[in-house]
Scaffold this active site. Structure first.
Site, PDB file in Angstrom:
ATOM      1  N   ASP A   1       0.433  -0.980  -0.300  1.00  0.00           N
ATOM      2  CA  ASP A   1       0.146   0.113   0.290  1.00  0.00           C
ATOM      3  C   ASP A   1       0.964   0.927  -0.152  1.00  0.00           C
ATOM      4  OD1 ASP A   1      -3.032   1.264   2.445  1.00  0.00           O
ATOM      5  OD2 ASP A   1      -1.563   2.423   0.630  1.00  0.00           O
TER       6      ASP A   1
ATOM      7  N   GLY B   1      -9.054   5.761  -6.700  1.00  0.00           N
ATOM      8  CA  GLY B   1      -7.585   4.646  -7.127  1.00  0.00           C
ATOM      9  C   GLY B   1      -6.556   4.869  -5.899  1.00  0.00           C
ATOM     10  N   VAL B   2      -5.504   5.168  -5.941  1.00  0.00           N
ATOM     11  CA  VAL B   2      -4.243   5.912  -5.243  1.00  0.00           C
ATOM     12  C   VAL B   2      -4.606   6.951  -4.608  1.00  0.00           C
ATOM     13  CG1 VAL B   2      -2.596   6.389  -7.032  1.00  0.00           C
ATOM     14  CG2 VAL B   2      -2.227   5.382  -4.922  1.00  0.00           C
ATOM     15  N   ASP B   3      -4.957   7.818  -5.773  1.00  0.00           N
ATOM     16  CA  ASP B   3      -5.194   9.474  -5.482  1.00  0.00           C
ATOM     17  C   ASP B   3      -6.215   9.543  -4.103  1.00  0.00           C
ATOM     18  OD1 ASP B   3      -6.697  12.027  -7.581  1.00  0.00           O
ATOM     19  OD2 ASP B   3      -5.412  12.178  -5.447  1.00  0.00           O
TER      20      ASP B   3
ATOM     21  N   GLY C   1      -4.434   1.941 -13.682  1.00  0.00           N
ATOM     22  CA  GLY C   1      -5.759   1.940 -13.272  1.00  0.00           C
ATOM     23  C   GLY C   1      -7.304   2.201 -14.288  1.00  0.00           C
TER      24      GLY C   1
HETATM   25  N1  APR Z   1      -1.205   1.217  -3.062  1.00  0.00           N
HETATM   26  C1  APR Z   1      -0.886   0.931  -4.704  1.00  0.00           C
HETATM   27  N2  APR Z   1      -0.873   1.167  -5.794  1.00  0.00           N
HETATM   28  C2  APR Z   1      -2.882   1.047  -5.273  1.00  0.00           C
HETATM   29  C3  APR Z   1      -3.250   2.377  -4.467  1.00  0.00           C
HETATM   30  C4  APR Z   1      -2.244   2.013  -3.345  1.00  0.00           C
HETATM   31  N3  APR Z   1      -3.451   2.128  -1.969  1.00  0.00           N
HETATM   32  N4  APR Z   1      -4.493   1.955  -4.387  1.00  0.00           N
HETATM   33  C5  APR Z   1      -4.763   1.804  -5.991  1.00  0.00           C
HETATM   34  N5  APR Z   1      -3.430   1.244  -7.071  1.00  0.00           N
HETATM   35  C6  APR Z   1      -3.027   0.684  -7.962  1.00  0.00           C
HETATM   36  C7  APR Z   1      -4.159   0.644  -8.954  1.00  0.00           C
HETATM   37  O1  APR Z   1      -4.000  -0.866  -8.222  1.00  0.00           O
HETATM   38  C8  APR Z   1      -3.029   1.061 -10.011  1.00  0.00           C
HETATM   39  O2  APR Z   1      -2.994  -0.441 -10.422  1.00  0.00           O
HETATM   40  O3  APR Z   1      -2.303   2.541  -8.185  1.00  0.00           O
HETATM   41  C9  APR Z   1      -2.309   2.146 -10.239  1.00  0.00           C
HETATM   42  C10 APR Z   1      -3.230   3.377 -10.062  1.00  0.00           C
HETATM   43  O4  APR Z   1      -4.672   2.989 -10.493  1.00  0.00           O
HETATM   44  P1  APR Z   1      -5.510   4.652 -10.309  1.00  0.00           P
HETATM   45  O5  APR Z   1      -5.493   5.133  -8.646  1.00  0.00           O
HETATM   46  O6  APR Z   1      -6.640   4.143 -10.861  1.00  0.00           O
HETATM   47  O7  APR Z   1      -4.067   5.446 -11.236  1.00  0.00           O
HETATM   48  P2  APR Z   1      -4.633   5.803 -12.578  1.00  0.00           P
HETATM   49  O8  APR Z   1      -4.791   4.944 -13.334  1.00  0.00           O
HETATM   50  O9  APR Z   1      -3.393   7.273 -13.013  1.00  0.00           O
HETATM   51  O10 APR Z   1      -5.646   6.986 -12.721  1.00  0.00           O
HETATM   52  C11 APR Z   1      -6.215   7.546 -12.257  1.00  0.00           C
HETATM   53  O11 APR Z   1      -8.322   7.614 -11.107  1.00  0.00           O
HETATM   54  O12 APR Z   1      -8.184   7.564  -8.992  1.00  0.00           O
HETATM   55  C12 APR Z   1      -8.504   8.681  -9.989  1.00  0.00           C
HETATM   56  O13 APR Z   1      -7.834  10.598  -9.274  1.00  0.00           O
HETATM   57  C13 APR Z   1      -7.398   9.587 -10.400  1.00  0.00           C
HETATM   58  O14 APR Z   1      -8.277  10.350 -12.299  1.00  0.00           O
HETATM   59  C14 APR Z   1      -7.198   9.739 -11.808  1.00  0.00           C
HETATM   60  C15 APR Z   1      -7.530   8.933 -12.082  1.00  0.00           C
END
Ligand code: APR
Length: 175
Positions: free
Chosen positions: A10, A32-34, A124
């Site tokens: 994480d 997601g990670v955001d 993601g």
């Molecule tokens: N720690 C590590 N990795 C994570 C976590 C975490 N806590 N949560 C999610 N992930 C992984 C997901 O499994 C994926 O492999 O982070 C990777 C990126 O996925 P997303 O978070 O969906 O990011 P992204 O594909 O770049 O899309 C960005 O998603 O959350 C929204 O605001 C964000 O609009 C933006 C878009």
């Protein structure tokens, strides 16, 4: 030369100087990670993002660029927000994904971070296939570290799921 490491875990729990957030151009949070970073880091991060929006980036942060904020309640000191490419919006998204990593490390050095942790940017919601993203991300970091010789100690990829962990492990082992 700084070490590149790959871990499954994480991102919000990493004890590094800076974690990189896979943000969107609004910088106002998301899923997601955001979402995980804002939830765990608390309101100070969003407040800092709002300030960036009202000063340096009134139209939003462009894809491939990076900015630093406080990490709030996270173990890290900084969050470096970068906007990855939406895979289907670009004929060749690789240069933009590369830019996310190079720009994030440039900002990390600017703020004085010595250890940085990346998620799988764009893999993601933004739909980048992990088997394509991993080699681009690893090569971008390796090239940036050669440029930034001595300015960083460790760059960590922290992957949430098995598939991305395997993809990054394979990409690093191929170097
Ligand atoms: N720690 C590590 N990795 C994570 C976590 C975490 N806590 N949560 C999610 N992930 C992984 C997901 O499994 C994926 O492999 O982070 C990777 C990126 O996925 P997303 O978070 O969906 O990011 P992204 O594909 O770049 O899309 C960005 O998603 O959350 C929204 O605001 C964000 O609009 C933006 C878009």
């Amino acid at each position: 030369m700084a070490e590149i490491t790959v871990h499954q875990g994480d991102l919000t729990r990493q004890r590094v100087d800076a974690v990189v957030n896979a943000a969107n151009s609004s910088l106002l949070g998301g899923g997601g990670v955001d979402g995980a970073i804002h939830r765990a880091g608390g309101p100070a991060i969003l407040a800092a993002c709002r300030r960036i929006r009202s000063t340096d980036w009134p139209e939003g942060l462009p894809t491939g660029r990076a900015v630093a904020t406080t990490a709030g309640d996270l173990p890290a000191r900084w969050v470096i927000h970068t906007v990855g490419p939406v895979y289907d919006h670009h004929d060749d998204p690789a240069p933009l994904l590369r830019s996310c990593h190079v720009e994030s490390l440039r900002v990390a050095v600017e703020v004085g971070a010595r250890t940085v942790a990346f998620p799988a940017i764009s893999c993601g919601v933004y739909g980048y296939p992990v088997d394509e993203a991993a080699p681009v991300a690893v090569a971008a970091v390796a090239d940036a570290l050669a440029e930034l010789a001595g300015r960083l100690d460790e760059v960590r990829f922290v992957l949430f799921d098995d598939a991305s962990h395997r993809a990054w492990r394979a990409a690093l082992d191929r170097r």
